[in-house]
Each structure stands twice: as C-alpha cells, then as structure tokens.
Design a protein around this motif. Sequence first.
Motif, short mmCIF file in Angstrom:
data_model
loop_
_atom_site.label_atom_id
_atom_site.label_comp_id
_atom_site.label_asym_id
_atom_site.label_seq_id
_atom_site.Cartn_x
_atom_site.Cartn_y
_atom_site.Cartn_z
N ASP A 50 0.85 -1.19 0.00
CA ASP A 50 0.00 0.00 0.00
C ASP A 50 0.89 1.24 0.00
OD1 ASP A 50 -2.18 1.64 0.09
OD2 ASP A 50 -2.51 1.39 2.24
N SER A 51 0.65 2.13 -0.96
CA SER A 51 1.53 3.29 -1.12
C SER A 51 1.00 4.53 -0.41
CB SER A 51 1.72 3.60 -2.60
OG SER A 51 0.46 3.93 -3.19
N ASP A 52 -0.20 4.45 0.17
CA ASP A 52 -0.74 5.60 0.87
C ASP A 52 -0.02 5.81 2.19
OD1 ASP A 52 -2.55 5.87 -1.15
OD2 ASP A 52 -4.18 4.86 -0.07
N VAL A 53 0.07 7.06 2.60
CA VAL A 53 0.63 7.38 3.91
C VAL A 53 -0.42 7.01 4.96
CG1 VAL A 53 1.47 9.23 5.39
CG2 VAL A 53 1.98 9.26 2.94
N PRO A 54 -0.05 6.19 5.96
CA PRO A 54 -1.05 5.78 6.95
C PRO A 54 -1.51 6.96 7.81
CG PRO A 54 1.10 4.81 7.45
CD PRO A 54 1.24 5.56 6.19
N ASN A 55 -2.84 7.11 7.89
CA ASN A 55 -3.42 8.18 8.70
C ASN A 55 -3.83 7.67 10.08
OD1 ASN A 55 -3.17 9.81 6.48
ND2 ASN A 55 -5.27 9.55 5.83
N GLN A 102 -4.64 -0.23 11.81
CA GLN A 102 -4.15 -0.83 10.56
C GLN A 102 -4.14 -2.36 10.66
OE1 GLN A 102 -0.35 0.92 9.89
NE2 GLN A 102 -1.20 2.88 9.25
#
Length: 71
Positions: free
Chosen positions: A25-30, A36
């Motif tokens: 997953d390339s999204d920055v974890p919020n 997660q």
Amino acid sequence: MKNLRFLVYIYVISIALSFTGYWIDSDVPNNGFAFQMFEVFVMSLFLAGILMAGYILVLCLFNSIKNLLSR
C-alpha cells in the motif's frame, strides 16, 4: 480432517494476501498501528470467506460430477 486442513491453508493464504496488500500500500497511513492491523485482520476474514466459498463450491461440483459418473 482433510477439509479442515484445507480451510486452515485457505486462511493462511488470506492472511498472507492481506499482509502483502498492507506492505505494498503506497498511501501514507493516517491511522494508528492497531487500527491498521485491525484492517488487515478484517480483510483476511473477508478473503478467507470468499476463498472458502469458492473451495466449497468447487468441492460440491466435483462431488456431484463424481456421483453422476458413478451411476
């Protein structure tokens, strides 16, 4: 017992797919790490359900074909 082993294999495969998806997953974890991991756990349950449904469908199909050919 043989079917139980296949169900365990299916769940292990679904966990591996879920962690692979988490890893690529390339999204920055919020969210926090616990949330997660909860998402990974729920995704593995979802994938296991889909894979088990497919396994049971194929198993029933082969058994019905086998019964038709044995008549």
